[in-house]
Design an enzyme around this catalytic site. Sequence first.
Site, short mmCIF file in Angstrom:
data_model
loop_
_atom_site.label_atom_id
_atom_site.label_comp_id
_atom_site.label_asym_id
_atom_site.label_seq_id
_atom_site.Cartn_x
_atom_site.Cartn_y
_atom_site.Cartn_z
N ASP A 94 0.86 -1.20 0.00
CA ASP A 94 0.00 0.00 0.00
C ASP A 94 0.89 1.24 0.00
OD1 ASP A 94 0.84 -0.57 2.69
OD2 ASP A 94 -0.64 0.85 3.43
N GLU A 156 0.33 -0.76 5.85
CA GLU A 156 1.39 -0.14 6.65
C GLU A 156 1.17 1.36 6.78
OE1 GLU A 156 4.90 1.66 8.12
OE2 GLU A 156 4.11 2.07 6.13
#
Length: 452
Positions: A94, A156
């Site tokens: 991500d 994250e």
Amino acid sequence: MSTDVIDLDQLRARLSELMPDIRRDLEALTRIPSVSLDAFDQAEIERSAEATAALFAAEGFDAEIVRAGGRPAVIARKEGPAGAPTVLLYAHHDVQPPGSEELWESSPFEPTERDGRLYGRGAADDKAGIMAHLAAVRAHGDDLPVTVVVFVEGEEEIGSESLPATLAAYGDRLQADAIVLADSTNWAIGEPALTTTLRGLIRAVVTVSTLSHGIHSGMFGGAVPDGLTALIKLLATLHTDDGEVAVTGLAADSASELPYDEPRLRAESGLLDGVELIGRGPLLERIWAKPSLTTIGIDAPTVDTASNTLVPSARAKISMRIAPSQEPMEAFEILKDFLLDRAPWGAHVEVALDDQGAGFAADATGPMYDAARAAFADAWGHPPVDIGVGGSIPFVAAFAERFPDAALLVTGVEDPDTRAHGANESLHLGEFEKVCLAEAALLARIAALQRP
Ligand SMILES: [Zn+2]
């Protein structure tokens, strides 16, 4: 540096052949706008998980997309020789939102090369981390020297909230002798680094009340204290006149003695002319190893709507970075007692915990760290420096807690000009090839630890 235990020349030659493909796959991943923040299209996160899984499946990995209440993560595994050590490779797929596109010199999701750097959101943080793992694996071809497990997280950038649940559910498949977490930074171009300490975090909300309701400042001001002024007085007790944290009893660690001077800090932080630095001691100790306290928000009447009133109550949010070795809840209790003891004019003070995160202080010794330092030297010609990071990386603490016996190696693809999270994020392509070579050499060196 001795290269007798591994065939470094062969790895280097293979990697330089492989780099054009690595680059193409990195660009394809970067084109997927996999922003994990809720406001963005989460179908893209699914796409980037699938693309990541497919890349490892193509190398003969058993790849699977898993989730534990959050964004999709990828677990992929490929067996090495029987009895070989297991190495877990972490990255995240991500990315941060691109922010205002006007600030980008080229479109954030169209990777573009300029002056030896590849620009794009995620081109470094952390899709290059994924690709470094893939490059290391590809460099070994059919002769993978260790068992490799890959874990690529999908949240994250929003705090790894479901990571502990994922590690609880799938941890057995992630057991490893060494864990390579490729999401940090190198010290400078040509200067590789291992991140061996991270500060922890406490966020607290302090509320100060003096009155049951707001009253006319002209009628009562002078004899009756207001909540906002009392809050300001209380916040002012947190620092000494020279800006050192005044809260006593907090841990303070020491930092490595790398050269880092005031002009560099002033330039990197954008400090205005004439503004003094705060705190005491070496600069890196202040930003990596000692506690810091910042007021990050205040609830009070705004300037435009303020009236001549004694405000009954006001609150502030305080962010406290804590020494890598400090236990977060211990630090919170110390902060709370400090504030309660200093209530100005008998004001009612409440202190509530808002968030906490453990720091990280690696025991950066032993055979795995020796192997890592040798592998960096293989790629750069000299060993890495140990650095700290002043912020927290929640996943590092989560892995440290779940796998207390594994060596945690925090590496990274970034350099001081990467601008991760900012506009014009970029990857230095020359350094990236060295990162890939170092990781390929690391796998070989870890395998060699077992050979007599
Ligand atoms: Zn990252």
